[in-house]
Design an enzyme around this catalytic site. Sequence first.
Site, PDB file in Angstrom:
ATOM      1  N   CYS A 382     -29.887  -1.866  -3.397  1.00  0.00           N
ATOM      2  CA  CYS A 382     -29.998  -2.856  -2.862  1.00  0.00           C
ATOM      3  C   CYS A 382     -29.723  -2.821  -1.161  1.00  0.00           C
ATOM      4  O   CYS A 382     -30.751  -2.335  -0.649  1.00  0.00           O
ATOM      5  CB  CYS A 382     -28.858  -3.969  -3.282  1.00  0.00           C
ATOM      6  SG  CYS A 382     -29.672  -5.687  -3.193  1.00  0.00           S
ATOM      7  N   HIS A 508     -30.445  -3.980  -8.924  1.00  0.00           N
ATOM      8  CA  HIS A 508     -29.271  -3.203  -9.363  1.00  0.00           C
ATOM      9  C   HIS A 508     -29.150  -2.877 -10.702  1.00  0.00           C
ATOM     10  O   HIS A 508     -28.927  -3.285 -11.689  1.00  0.00           O
ATOM     11  CB  HIS A 508     -28.052  -4.389  -9.434  1.00  0.00           C
ATOM     12  CG  HIS A 508     -27.600  -4.820  -8.092  1.00  0.00           C
ATOM     13  ND1 HIS A 508     -26.763  -4.405  -7.310  1.00  0.00           N
ATOM     14  CD2 HIS A 508     -28.098  -6.038  -7.268  1.00  0.00           C
ATOM     15  CE1 HIS A 508     -26.766  -4.998  -6.103  1.00  0.00           C
ATOM     16  NE2 HIS A 508     -27.474  -5.989  -5.998  1.00  0.00           N
ATOM     17  N   GLU A 510     -27.545  -0.431 -11.954  1.00  0.00           N
ATOM     18  CA  GLU A 510     -26.194  -0.219 -12.556  1.00  0.00           C
ATOM     19  C   GLU A 510     -25.982  -1.193 -13.587  1.00  0.00           C
ATOM     20  O   GLU A 510     -25.081  -1.270 -14.503  1.00  0.00           O
ATOM     21  CB  GLU A 510     -25.106  -0.177 -11.600  1.00  0.00           C
ATOM     22  CG  GLU A 510     -24.656  -1.412 -10.809  1.00  0.00           C
ATOM     23  CD  GLU A 510     -25.661  -1.596  -9.580  1.00  0.00           C
ATOM     24  OE1 GLU A 510     -26.645  -1.383  -9.320  1.00  0.00           O
ATOM     25  OE2 GLU A 510     -25.386  -2.445  -8.656  1.00  0.00           O
TER      26      GLU A 510
HETATM   27  N1  GLN Z   1     -27.371  -7.947   2.161  1.00  0.00           N
HETATM   28  C1  GLN Z   1     -28.424  -7.715   1.435  1.00  0.00           C
HETATM   29  C2  GLN Z   1     -29.306  -8.878   1.055  1.00  0.00           C
HETATM   30  O1  GLN Z   1     -28.688 -10.094   1.041  1.00  0.00           O
HETATM   31  C3  GLN Z   1     -28.244  -6.829   0.307  1.00  0.00           C
HETATM   32  C4  GLN Z   1     -27.366  -7.466  -0.920  1.00  0.00           C
HETATM   33  C5  GLN Z   1     -26.802  -6.396  -1.964  1.00  0.00           C
HETATM   34  O2  GLN Z   1     -26.787  -5.260  -1.699  1.00  0.00           O
HETATM   35  N2  GLN Z   1     -26.544  -6.922  -3.102  1.00  0.00           N
HETATM   36  O3  GLN Z   1     -30.451  -8.887   0.824  1.00  0.00           O
END
Ligand code: GLN
Length: 545
Positions: A382, A508, A510
Amino acid sequence: MATKYIIVTGGVTSSLGKGIICASLGRLLVARGLRVTIQKLDPYINVDPGTMNPYEHGEVYVTDDGAETDLDLGHYERFLDIKTSQENNVTTGRIYYDVIMKERRGAFLGKTVQVIPHITDEIKSHVIKLGSSEDYDVVLVEVGGTVGDIESLPYIEAMRQLKYEVGRENTLSIHLTLVPYLAAAGELKTKPTQHSVKTLSESGLTPDILVCRSEYELDGTIRRKIAQFCNVAVEDVIASLDADSIYEVPLLMQKEGLDLRVIDKLGLPAKNADLKRWKEFVEKIKFPKKELEIALVGKYVEHHDAYKSIVEALIHGGAVNDTKVNIRWVQSEELNEQNVKNELADVSGVLVAPGFGDRGVEGKFLAVKYARENKIPFFGICLGMQCAVIEFARNVMGVENANSTEFDEDTPYPIIDLMPDQRDIEDKGGTMRLGKYECKIEKDSFAMDAYKEELIEERHRHRFEVNNELRSDLVESGMVLSGINPERDLVEIAEVKDHPWFVGVQFHPELRSTVYDPHPLFVSFVKASQDHSVSHIETEEQVAE
Ligand code: GLN
């Protein structure tokens, strides 16, 4: 057969591991052929944990349907190999929100709206809704908080009423307590448990089974004492000793006979337990053939719960490779040009973690650069993926001020940016790109090697994306955009070539790794890290020669 409800409460202190006990009992019942789900009732006023700081709450676990939920739901999915949804996590905030909305619509026909019956009815309706879906034989209901807390009271009362609503023969109450060891007296003490059961009973819920957390074995005398004072049979006093790994807990609970007591009391039609694969997994993590170290670079590293699912997915990926993964927690805020080599030179892999906001982000760029240039396997998740793309734009493409508009609104090169549909959103809760989305995988990529499938689904939680208007620049400079969301043409995976393993994912992974279905990207990352550590040792030996 009517759905059975197992109500699990906790007493004496928080952090006794109620979630793990629920997940472990769930696993034992699934192993006996029963269809089980677990619901968590959380007593806080936030509508969901999505707006909470990881220091407050730990990781926010996202389900397929895009609900932002408690991290215990991650344990339920990992242990039971099931999918959970919004319905598996209820908070006081959501209950009140829904009741107040109903009141505004006039649904209570002029009545005074009260905790009893309106709030308790709303709580019960969520529990019964899950149980009446016909998908489950058993619903385990984990009541968050500790018995005696003011905020838990409506839940305990709702559970008391539930017993009569669904039939007493269809419910069972399990209470988790602590039996502390008092060094000065040299003995285990049962009084806190007695008090906790008394408090619970005063609220109208009498435990059928007691699970007692303890650092030491409970002998017959102690068990009899607890049974006598707490009004349960001696066989219903279950000891839960500290375990090296949470994955051992189902086996310890089976040894104590917890599943048999539950089956017996609820009259469940249960087969012999099939825990062969579970035992093999536990064997692998207890006696690994190899070990390696992976750096987890993030800003919440003092608070490991913030990265709960990543830690577990590394354990799953390690087990497949017969390897124990040790995590080196690297605080991204403290990384700089001078110390990055010292921090990362000898690890087998680098994982840059998800996150929000600009704190520590420059350290993350340095970690990406170090892993990319020194050919250390790299996994960006992410925000970690977004950092990898920014680092590529800055240092490979030579665009010095490339950035995400999350960190610099006026960047001349917004390689990571908000999608138009996110620009006008003001509410924080539940408004990100959340939940399950499809992703098409390109051939000849690290991702394809791992997934071996062209169309996959993964869960998201972010607002920002790789900027589609600039994305061809990345490709021209050699970045491989190996995963694309077909519906909205969004970049989901970015890779770097001429590298042993360099993968950034916008989603994600995970969140979908379970004991029985370890995530392919984590399996591949650990494998690449293992290969790296072998080649690393060989090079060092050559230098020494
Ligand atoms: N801050 C970033 C976004 O909003 C990544 C979010 C995250 O790592 N879950 O896109």
